[in-house]
Scaffold this motif. Structure first.
Motif, PDB file in Angstrom:
ATOM      1  N   MET A   1     -11.820   3.524 -19.372  1.00 18.45           N
ATOM      2  CA  MET A   1     -11.923   3.197 -20.797  1.00 18.45           C
ATOM      3  C   MET A   1     -11.863   4.482 -21.616  1.00 18.45           C
ATOM      4  O   MET A   1     -12.619   5.419 -21.352  1.00 18.45           O
ATOM      5  N   ASP A   2     -10.934   4.538 -22.598  1.00 19.58           N
ATOM      6  CA  ASP A   2     -10.812   5.767 -23.378  1.00 19.58           C
ATOM      7  C   ASP A   2     -11.962   5.905 -24.366  1.00 19.58           C
ATOM      8  O   ASP A   2     -12.766   4.995 -24.544  1.00 19.58           O
ATOM      9  N   ASN A   3     -12.025   7.065 -25.009  1.00 20.25           N
ATOM     10  CA  ASN A   3     -13.158   7.400 -25.876  1.00 20.25           C
ATOM     11  C   ASN A   3     -13.342   6.406 -27.014  1.00 20.25           C
ATOM     12  O   ASN A   3     -14.456   5.945 -27.288  1.00 20.25           O
ATOM     13  N   ASN A   4     -12.244   6.048 -27.717  1.00 21.41           N
ATOM     14  CA  ASN A   4     -12.361   5.151 -28.867  1.00 21.41           C
ATOM     15  C   ASN A   4     -12.809   3.756 -28.461  1.00 21.41           C
ATOM     16  O   ASN A   4     -13.563   3.096 -29.182  1.00 21.41           O
ATOM     17  N   LYS A   5     -12.345   3.279 -27.300  1.00 17.29           N
ATOM     18  CA  LYS A   5     -12.775   1.959 -26.829  1.00 17.29           C
ATOM     19  C   LYS A   5     -14.259   1.970 -26.497  1.00 17.29           C
ATOM     20  O   LYS A   5     -14.981   1.014 -26.811  1.00 17.29           O
ATOM     21  N   LYS A   6     -14.730   3.033 -25.867  1.00 16.66           N
ATOM     22  CA  LYS A   6     -16.158   3.146 -25.572  1.00 16.66           C
ATOM     23  C   LYS A   6     -16.970   3.205 -26.864  1.00 16.66           C
ATOM     24  O   LYS A   6     -18.037   2.582 -26.979  1.00 16.66           O
ATOM     25  N   ARG A   7     -16.460   3.943 -27.832  1.00 19.64           N
ATOM     26  CA  ARG A   7     -17.180   4.076 -29.106  1.00 19.64           C
ATOM     27  C   ARG A   7     -17.235   2.743 -29.837  1.00 19.64           C
ATOM     28  O   ARG A   7     -18.291   2.352 -30.364  1.00 19.64           O
ATOM     29  N   HIS A   8     -16.126   2.021 -29.874  1.00 19.79           N
ATOM     30  CA  HIS A   8     -16.111   0.735 -30.570  1.00 19.79           C
ATOM     31  C   HIS A   8     -16.983  -0.298 -29.857  1.00 19.79           C
ATOM     32  O   HIS A   8     -17.602  -1.150 -30.504  1.00 19.79           O
ATOM     33  N   LEU A   9     -17.053  -0.228 -28.527  1.00 19.05           N
ATOM     34  CA  LEU A   9     -17.946  -1.119 -27.784  1.00 19.05           C
ATOM     35  C   LEU A   9     -19.399  -0.820 -28.139  1.00 19.05           C
ATOM     36  O   LEU A   9     -20.197  -1.737 -28.374  1.00 19.05           O
ATOM     37  N   THR A  12     -20.136  -2.105 -31.602  1.00 20.86           N
ATOM     38  CA  THR A  12     -20.279  -3.561 -31.595  1.00 20.86           C
ATOM     39  C   THR A  12     -21.675  -3.963 -31.132  1.00 20.86           C
ATOM     40  O   THR A  12     -22.345  -4.798 -31.753  1.00 20.86           O
ATOM     41  N   TRP A  93     -21.191   6.475 -33.833  1.00 17.35           N
ATOM     42  CA  TRP A  93     -21.302   5.572 -32.700  1.00 17.35           C
ATOM     43  C   TRP A  93     -22.194   4.357 -32.933  1.00 17.35           C
ATOM     44  O   TRP A  93     -22.114   3.387 -32.180  1.00 17.35           O
ATOM     45  N   LYS A 106      -7.666   0.821 -39.079  1.00 19.42           N
ATOM     46  CA  LYS A 106      -6.688   0.443 -38.064  1.00 19.42           C
ATOM     47  C   LYS A 106      -5.600  -0.473 -38.619  1.00 19.42           C
ATOM     48  O   LYS A 106      -4.574  -0.704 -37.963  1.00 19.42           O
TER      49      LYS A 106
END
Length: 295
Positions: A1-9, A12, A93, A106
């Protein structure tokens, strides 16, 4: 999982955790249970039907502008501790309104870059808002009973309009009939922020948010920090070109304006930027000292 996906998770999960009172959205009422006494570290409106905790900015204004003036040591101490440990990591975050701006940006559209000279002027606006609207006005503009308005929440905060005002109005006809100029003014601010967030990255966080201004004071000294390996950095400007907050990470990795999103780290071709807690740095320094002593 890339950085932005981890951050958005993470964003959330944080947003759901802070606004988990689903029943409040259904019934159009505010949760007032014991958990509401807890101050969350993020900008999250007290009046949001789903809010389970109290917004630190709203709490500070309420205490300063109360009839029995008492400085809110608990709230101030709590967010100071968060600032010392994490700095503006909270902004990047954890904050729900920051997450909303991320999602808005986005949306496919031309993206605007604020000229660096203008950005370097506008970035101080949030500090002025913190000093004036959160601390000064509630303190000095009190009525005969010793009460004053929560000026930032009442006259500026778009997060409050989005999270609290609109859901409550949609669920309560009596409130809709009572709206006037003040709500229209705050709705205008919200629409302004929403529109410009599509084109300019996190315009509210960069120029308006008083909580971000408070946390930014700790970024240069917070336990969580970024470090540049001078031996590996080639000054290629890849980090600067990928920084949406208009920072030069290889020059000021712990800038007050950095929200710790991590884009600079993931974009560096030489892995010259690292993030760590001060504890880890101390371990590294201690280990290095021991090695030198043994040699």
């Amino acid at each position: 999982m890339d950085n932005n996906k981890k951050r958005h998770l993470t964003q959330t999960i944080s947003s759901i955790a802070a606004n988990g009172n689903i029943k409040g959205f259904v019934k159009g009422c505010i949760y007032t249970g014991n958990v509401k006494k807890i101050c969350v570290p993020i900008l999250n409106c007290y009046s949001c039907p789903g809010a389970l905790g109290t917004c630190p900015i709203g709490s500070m204004q309420a205490m300063i502008g109360s009839m029995k003036y008492n400085f809110s040591y608990y709230v101030f101490g709590a967010i100071t501790l968060i600032g010392i440990v994490l700095g503006r990591f909270v902004c990047g975050w954890l904050c729900p309104f920051g997450f909303i701006q991320d999602l808005l940006h986005k949306i496919p559209s031309p993206k605007l870059s604020v000229p660096r000279k203008l950005n370097n002027v506008l970035k101080y606006l949030k500090y002025a808002i913190l000093v004036l609207f959160v601390f000064t006005f509630p303190l000095i503009l009190q009525d005969d009973l010793g009460m004053s308005d929560p000026y930032f929440c009442k006259y500026i905060c778009p997060a409050g309009t989005l999270e609290g005002g609109i859901p409550l109005l949609l669920a309560n006809e009596s409130l809709r009939n009572a709206t006037g100029f003040l709500f229209r003014w705050k709705f205008f601010i919200l629409i302004f922020i929403i529109i410009f967030s599509i084109f300019i990255y996190r315009i509210f966080c960069r120029y308006i948010c008083p909580l971000g201004a408070f946390y930014s004071l700790f970024n240069p000294v917070s336990l969580y920090s970024f470090k540049i390996d001078e031996n590996m950095c080639t000054k290629c400007n890849a980090c600067t070109n990928n920084c949406k907050m208009n920072i030069k990470p290889h020059e000021t990795p712990n800038s007050p304006e950095c929200i710790r999103c991590g884009n600079c780290i993931s974009s560096c071709p030489n892995n010259a930027i690292k993030s760590s807690l001060l504890v880890e740095k101390h371990k590294h320094i201690k280990a290095t000292t021991n090695v030198n002593q043994n040699n």
